[in-house]
Structure formats: structure tokens, C-alpha cells
Design a protein around this motif. Sequence first.
Motif, PDB file in Angstrom:
ATOM      1  N   GLY A  57      28.427   4.868 -27.796  1.00  0.00           N
ATOM      2  CA  GLY A  57      27.092   4.476 -28.214  1.00  0.00           C
ATOM      3  C   GLY A  57      26.075   5.534 -27.839  1.00  0.00           C
ATOM      4  O   GLY A  57      25.994   5.944 -26.677  1.00  0.00           O
ATOM      5  N   LEU A  58      25.275   5.986 -28.812  1.00  0.00           N
ATOM      6  CA  LEU A  58      24.234   6.986 -28.562  1.00  0.00           C
ATOM      7  C   LEU A  58      22.962   6.635 -29.336  1.00  0.00           C
ATOM      8  O   LEU A  58      22.531   7.393 -30.224  1.00  0.00           O
ATOM      9  CB  LEU A  58      24.707   8.389 -28.955  1.00  0.00           C
ATOM     10  CG  LEU A  58      25.584   9.156 -27.965  1.00  0.00           C
ATOM     11  CD1 LEU A  58      25.945  10.529 -28.521  1.00  0.00           C
ATOM     12  CD2 LEU A  58      24.878   9.310 -26.621  1.00  0.00           C
ATOM     13  N   PRO A  59      22.346   5.497 -29.042  1.00  0.00           N
ATOM     14  CA  PRO A  59      21.065   5.213 -29.698  1.00  0.00           C
ATOM     15  C   PRO A  59      20.037   6.274 -29.319  1.00  0.00           C
ATOM     16  O   PRO A  59      20.192   6.982 -28.326  1.00  0.00           O
ATOM     17  CB  PRO A  59      20.695   3.833 -29.151  1.00  0.00           C
ATOM     18  CG  PRO A  59      21.453   3.705 -27.871  1.00  0.00           C
ATOM     19  CD  PRO A  59      22.724   4.457 -28.078  1.00  0.00           C
ATOM     20  N   LYS A  60      18.997   6.396 -30.104  1.00  0.00           N
ATOM     21  CA  LYS A  60      17.979   7.415 -29.849  1.00  0.00           C
ATOM     22  C   LYS A  60      17.360   7.218 -28.464  1.00  0.00           C
ATOM     23  O   LYS A  60      17.184   6.099 -27.995  1.00  0.00           O
ATOM     24  CB  LYS A  60      16.903   7.355 -30.925  1.00  0.00           C
ATOM     25  CG  LYS A  60      17.407   7.707 -32.314  1.00  0.00           C
ATOM     26  CD  LYS A  60      16.262   7.690 -33.314  1.00  0.00           C
ATOM     27  CE  LYS A  60      16.755   7.975 -34.723  1.00  0.00           C
ATOM     28  NZ  LYS A  60      17.383   9.297 -34.824  1.00  0.00           N
ATOM     29  N   GLU A  61      17.019   8.325 -27.838  1.00  0.00           N
ATOM     30  CA  GLU A  61      16.491   8.281 -26.479  1.00  0.00           C
ATOM     31  C   GLU A  61      15.161   7.537 -26.377  1.00  0.00           C
ATOM     32  O   GLU A  61      14.815   7.007 -25.312  1.00  0.00           O
ATOM     33  CB  GLU A  61      16.328   9.703 -25.931  1.00  0.00           C
ATOM     34  CG  GLU A  61      17.653  10.426 -25.698  1.00  0.00           C
ATOM     35  CD  GLU A  61      17.460  11.768 -25.029  1.00  0.00           C
ATOM     36  OE1 GLU A  61      17.190  11.783 -23.813  1.00  0.00           O
ATOM     37  OE2 GLU A  61      17.558  12.793 -25.723  1.00  0.00           O
ATOM     38  N   ASP A  62      14.405   7.496 -27.486  1.00  0.00           N
ATOM     39  CA  ASP A  62      13.110   6.815 -27.461  1.00  0.00           C
ATOM     40  C   ASP A  62      13.183   5.420 -28.072  1.00  0.00           C
ATOM     41  O   ASP A  62      12.153   4.794 -28.324  1.00  0.00           O
ATOM     42  CB  ASP A  62      12.045   7.645 -28.188  1.00  0.00           C
ATOM     43  CG  ASP A  62      12.425   7.930 -29.642  1.00  0.00           C
ATOM     44  OD1 ASP A  62      13.553   7.549 -30.051  1.00  0.00           O
ATOM     45  OD2 ASP A  62      11.605   8.528 -30.361  1.00  0.00           O
TER      46      ASP A  62
END
Length: 452
Positions: A57-62
Motif C-alpha cells: 500500500g502506497l497512498p499519497k503522502e498528503d
Amino acid sequence: MARKSWHLNRRTFLMGTGGVSLALPWMECMADAAPATASATDSPRRLCAMYWGFGIGLPKEDSEHANWRWFPKGEGRDFEFTDSLRPLECFRDDLTVLGGLSHPNGRKMGGHDTGDTFLTGAFLNNQYLENTISVDQVAAASVSDQTRFSSLVLSTDGGVGEPTRSSTLSYNDKGRPMPAMHQPQQIFDRFFGAGDADSIAQRRRLKSASKMLDRVLEDSRSLNRRLGKQDQEKFAEYLASVRQIEQRVERSQRWLEIPRPELRDEERDMLSLESDDKAPRLFMRTMYDLMYLAFRTDSTRVATYQITNMADASSNAGKFPQLEGFKSNLHGLAHGWNKPEGAVKLGQWDQFMAEQFSYFLRRLASAQEGNGSVLDHSLILYGSSNSTTHHNHNYPLILAGGSNLGLQHGRYLKLGSDVPMANLFVTLLNCFGKETEAFADSTGELSELTHA
């Protein structure tokens, strides 16, 4: 043409007592019958690698779900685990999270095709399916005479699978896949019991081979006197190879005579040998327990465990998330990494995987050995060849253990894409004690791992 006294029929055998015989190689005298053709490092060093497919999982950092990103927040020693890796917090000082690494050859391959090359760094495609030796087998070969088993090869699906959808991480020196074991009872019987059917049959073959070699080598002396110079050289080479086999047989035979390690009652009780892939948590922990026992008893010093492969949902491990209460199989779950609900679900699966890995580290850390623990003398690699689904860059990797072997931990290292993952393998082999300058497409060591 009249046959000379030094001519040999191509079907000639070396004969031994009791009717034992050994076929000869082709030699020139058969030309008319065939064509011409106590310190911290005194404890055993160990290497172990675990792999899962389809990424993280790599959702956007913001985004509002940023805390389900697999990679930590921050960098260096000032990093913070997200919820995905929170179960590893207690081992913060015993591990390094690696970002940015990948195999350059893997970047040119299909998104489902890179599991086969996770430990080799080779290039595969539909036309070229020849792999190379895996790093674990380089390490295993360097200590193969010091343990009963040269390596332990495990996976959830077992066997070898298919090219680019392999169900094993390990490849021999010819680049051929090494079958993985996946039945806990079989693994236990082979390593700690009387032996499974295969090992019992191997025991009989080894005993037979040892007797054969002892007997036929007597006949070689008289034959050698009848050969010309070139054939004598060829025959000497052949006998040298026979002697190498004999040495391997003797090593194997020696281990047959040594009783298998006895486990304490509490160690036997902790195993759930009846576990199968219908209960993923129990199955994974049982496999981790078996690796722990193999290391603790010094039955082997090298192990690989492919938790999930890159096959579709038909694989056993592909259904793991559903069996743990998730709505989708692993492939479908991984495809939701960039969707709000999907990012959370995939992050929760990453957390589940981290819990099982933390369990393994805890087992290794609990076993004292020399001036440290089994974990301190073990190099443990945990990761995948995808970051997000089908994306063969920025592999999610954790390197744990080995603090008594030169590794410096407690960091999140972000590395450039110009650093091949093979540099990590060179470092691991050197820490393992196998002096190595290069592996696959390496450009040197990963010195950041051994310098604070």
C-alpha cells in the motif's frame, strides 16, 4: 580394422566386487565406436530471505490515508513507522528499512514476472527464460559441508511453479529452480524426525553409492596402465569427478550417522504441524517456527520462504486475504492501492504480514547464542519485487538481524535508483563470510549498511 590391445569398447565398465560396476566416459581408445566429444562471529552465520508478491500500500503522502503507506515517515534515524509496519516497532534497533532499490533487469520485465529473479537479478521474458544462481545458494554452497542440510527452501504453494510464476525463490548454479517444500509435517520429519520418504530413500542410495565407489576404484588402476597418455589424462579427470562425488557422499553419510537434534518439549508443543493454507496466520507462523528451529539446531544456515508468488488468484497464498476476512484475493487487494478504501485494506494486509514477520524476529531474538542471539548472527531479508502492483521499482525491503556480523541498524535508508539491488547481495555475502566482489549486475557493496 583390427582392434588393438588398448582399444576399449564404449560399453566398458569398471568392475568391482559383488557385481558392482561404473560406466566409463568416452575416450580416444573407443574412437572406432564413438565420435570424439569465540568471538561474536564464532557463532554460525545465517542467511534467510522471505518474499511476497504484488506489492504494498502506497497512498499519497498528503492523503487522509497516508498512515497506511508501507514506507516510514522521515528518513535516516529520524523515521517513524506507519500503521502498516507498526508491529515492527519493538525491533526498530534490529532492522533497516530500505527504499529505492530494485533490479535493473526487473525494470524491463512484466509486472508479474519478477518473483523468479528476486534473489538472482537475472532477466527473463517470454523468449528468454534462463535464470541464474540465487544469492542464497551462493551462501549455501560456501557452508554446505558444515550442516546436515545445505539450505531450507519453503513456499506456500510448494514445488517450482512455472517460469515467471515460480513458487520457489532458490535457483542452483545452473539457474534451475529448486523445489520448495510446503507441508509442515514433511518439513518437520525431514529436519527433526526419522526422515520423510524422500530422505529415507536418499539414505539408501547414499549407502549404496558409497559401497559402489569403494569397489570400482580398485579396477581403475589396471585399466589406467592400458591407456595412452591422452586417455590417461581424460581418465584421471573422470576419476577426479568420481572422487568429488565420493566426498559428497561421505559428507552426506556422516550426517546420516549423526542423530537429528532433539527438541525440547516446549519447542515441539509450539508447532502446529497440521496447519495448512486454509489458516494463513497459523500456517505462516508454523513455517517461521520451522525456520527458527532449523537455525537454532544448526540443521542449516540458509533458508528461503516465498510467502506468496506472482501467480494469479488460483495460487494458495493468493487466497490468504480472503481467508483472513478480507473481501478480495491478494491480486485484487493489491490493485486497490490507489483507491481510498483499497489503500486502507491493503495497508491492513501489510500490517498483518508485518505481524507475522515480527513473530519470526521475536523467535530468533529469544534464542541466546554466544554473546548475542540467533537474530544477531542472522541476515534476514524481507521484501517484494513490486512497490505498487506491477511496478518493478522501489522494492519494499527490510533487512533485519546481523548486528554481530557488521550491520548497523535503526534507520530508514533511501537509496537512488542507480544503485542495483545486487549491491545488497554483495554486502550480505561478505557479512555471511563468503568473500565476494560481485554478484549479478552489482557495482560494489552497499556500504551504508555497515557504517553508521
